[in-house]
Design an enzyme around this catalytic site. Structure first.
Site, PDB file in Angstrom:
ATOM      1  CG  HIS A   1     -13.194 -50.539  86.846  1.00 41.32           C
ATOM      2  ND1 HIS A   1     -12.977 -49.260  86.382  1.00 41.32           N
ATOM      3  CD2 HIS A   1     -13.050 -50.469  88.195  1.00 41.32           C
ATOM      4  CE1 HIS A   1     -12.718 -48.457  87.398  1.00 41.32           C
ATOM      5  NE2 HIS A   1     -12.757 -49.160  88.515  1.00 41.32           N
TER       6      HIS A   1
ATOM      7  CG  HIS B   1     -16.781 -42.926  89.151  1.00 42.86           C
ATOM      8  ND1 HIS B   1     -15.719 -42.490  88.408  1.00 42.86           N
ATOM      9  CD2 HIS B   1     -16.254 -43.677  90.143  1.00 42.86           C
ATOM     10  CE1 HIS B   1     -14.604 -42.943  88.924  1.00 42.86           C
ATOM     11  NE2 HIS B   1     -14.899 -43.669  89.981  1.00 42.86           N
TER      12      HIS B   1
END
Length: 588
Positions: free
Chosen positions: A118, A164
């Site tokens: 992830h 991110h």
């Protein structure tokens, strides 16, 4: 003989004399039973391998090879007491086979648990760490087969970066990540690597991505002939291939930073060592989480839900066609709630993503629907948005429902990640583990495995922890106690379905670098196929927190019976040079 050689030999003899002197009576008894006049021949060892180690097909050649593996016995055909003990504690006597792919690899991808990362590009926490290709390389070298990349326009809107989104993380260029994936994809395993793209791009940048991906991977890129697959190909047919998986970009346009992140990371810079020396205990699977979980779940759903006004058809029109052709595993969350999400289409297969909390919530009353969905389709489970420190969750909640891609933050460490490491030691560490048959088949009335059902005990695993050795060589002599040898104890238990979960511990052996516990534990298992054996060594400290002395997790389905040398690992999952436990495994 040189002084250096003499010292090495002396240290070796001293080390194993110490260990043999501490050997439990049962180990001495085995040597006496399978030797003659204090000598164990290859034939004696073969009988030991067959009768105690349960290696029914062991040959005289196997026994001789074991003897030959001990350097000082290369030209001899016998074992003495101390060399027999060295054999038991040696690398040639592991608890599981780490080198051989043992399972059928010709079934569809949906029939396998897949080693999944992830936010694979993050070097630390989810809010302010650097983005880099280094953690991607490290994950691939460990055997991870699914790499996630979040792709965004750069500041000039003319290039693509990985980061991110809407956080303080520093970006890395997409092309750098792609090139590193190509270079390292198959260093640990020949089986396919899936790149999941979380796409925040405009159509013109999607076209640039298509060009980058095509030029970087060339012939190893798997592009399906049809728009949607009716069934997924097998890992065997996709060896040394790269697969792209993504979902409609419109699903991401409303993505929001979790409220906790917007308000600032109160835990910024915190590491697992700030929690406990070995990480928090793995949470149980006893129903849904409490507290603010409802709010967090709703945020996750909003992040992942498709805009009601923006359907798949519009996505198909706006998406660059060359980009769309790259997508082998189509992902997306259909409109219509969970009924539509879990609907099984006999004409096509797809990937669905749920947060850990969404899965827990749905599993409360629709566990069998999830199992039925994952028989053909792929389910990806990802950490909730508030895991800012890159912590992880209990992976069993996904595996017991058939979820193939249980996505973990590989850059962290702690007990949950140790379970992930342990699961994917299975099947030669190739990154693909065949799901148990009960998760793949339906009964005569279309019934499937119910993760909440109470099942009978299928097998009992007996684990006798004999002793441990190696800390004296791998740790500073003042690491545990300033003025005395350490006081070790071992925690031993099972992670699995809720009925099988248990944790026990040995007594503490005081003031000894070579602790001998000689204690047996029994574990009655209802679903041994999903059970993982947990072993942790701690050093008791009366005044402070107990110290960490090593850990490992082993898939129960692959544990070899008999007396085995079990290597221990540090908090990050790296194997120590010398630290091992001597353990007797038996199934009844």
């Amino acid at each position: 003989m040189s002084k250096q050689t003499y010292r090495v030999c002396f240290c070796f003899r001293r080390r194993f004399r110490l260990a043999v002197a501490e050997a439990p009576d049962e180990i001495r008894g085995f040597f006496n039973r399978y030797s003659e006049n204090g000598l164990m021949s290859a034939d004696h060892l073969r009988r030991f391998l067959v009768e105690v180690q349960k290696q029914e097909n062991a040959t005289l050649e196997d026994a001789q090879a074991a003897i030959n593996s001990l350097q000082e016995l290369k030209h001899l055909n016998i074992l003495h007491h101390h060399t027999f003990f060295k054999y038991l504690f040696g690398d040639i006597n592991p608890p599981i086979d780490l080198k051989r792919v043992q399972q059928d690899m010709t079934a569809p991808l949906s029939h396998y648990f897949i080693y999944t990362g992830h936010n694979s590009y993050l070097t630390g926490n989810q809010l302010s760490s650097d983005c880099s290709d280094v953690p991607i390389i490290q994950a691939l070298q460990r055997g991870v087969r699914v790499i996630e990349l979040d792709i965004w326009p750069n500041s000039n809107k003319d290039g693509i970066e990985v980061l991110h989104g809407r956080t303080l993380t520093t970006p890395v260029e997409l092309i750098k990540c792609l090139r590193s994936i190509k270079e390292h994809a198959f260093t640990a395993s020949d089986y396919p690597v899936v790149i999941t793209l979380e796409d925040h791009l405009t159509p013109d940048l999607q076209a640039k991505v298509a060009e980058m991906v095509t030029q970087t991977f060339g012939d190893i890129l798997f592009c399906p002939d049809s728009d949607c697959l009716k069934e997924f190909p097998s890992p065997e047919s996709l060896k040394k291939r790269i697969i792209i998986s993504t979902k409609p970009p419109k699903e991401y346009m409303s993505a929001a930073v979790p409220k906790d992140a917007q308000e600032g990371d109160s835990q910024n810079g915190k590491t697992a060592s700030d929690e406990e020396a070995w990480g928090k205990e793995v949470p149980h699977l006893e129903g849904p989480a409490s507290g603010n979980d409802k709010e967090e779940t709703e945020e996750d759903e909003d992040d992942d839900e498709e805009d009601p006004d923006e359907g798949v058809n519009r996505f198909q029109k706006s998406l660059a066609p060359e980009y769309r052709r790259l997508i082998a595993i189509h992902a997306g969350k259909p409109k219509g709630g969970m009924d539509e999400c879990l609907k099984v289409d006999p004409e096509k297969v797809r990937r669905l993503s749920l947060s850990e909390q969404q899965l827990e919530k749905v599993a409360e009353d629709r566990g069998t629907d999830i199992v039925r969905f994952t028989q053909r389709n792929i389910l990806r489970v990802y950490p909730k948005g508030t895991r800012i420190t890159s912590s992880n969750y209990n992976p069993l909640i996904g595996w017991m429902h058939g979820a193939q891609m249980v996505a973990f933050n590989m850059q962290g460490f702690g007990r949950s990640l140790w379970l992930m490491h342990g699961m994917f030691k299975s099947n030669g560490g190739c990154g693909y583990v065949k799901k148990p048959d009960f998760l793949l088949k339906s009964g005569p009335n279309n019934e499937v495995f119910d993760p909440r059902a109470t099942l009978p005990v299928k097998t009992t695993l007996k684990v006798r922890i004999y002793m441990g050795e190696g800390w004296y060589y791998d740790f500073r002599h003042t690491h545990f106690d300033q003025y005395s040898p350490p006081d070790f104890y071992t925690r031993v238990g099972i992670a699995g379905v809720p009925a099988d979960v248990v944790m026990k511990k040995t007594k503490t052996i005081e003031d000894n670098w070579i602790p001998v516990w000689n204690e047996e534990f029994e574990f009655q298992l209802t679903v041994p196929e999903l059970a993982l054996l947990r072993l942790e060594v701690h050093e008791y400290d009366m005044s402070e927190k107990d110290d960490f002395g090593g850990q490992t997790v082993l898939p129960v389905s692959e544990i070899q019976s008999g007396i085995r040398a079990v290597p221990l690992h540090d908090r990050e999952g790296k194997k120590y040079n010398n630290v091992k436990l001597l353990v007797h495994f038996d199934f009844v």
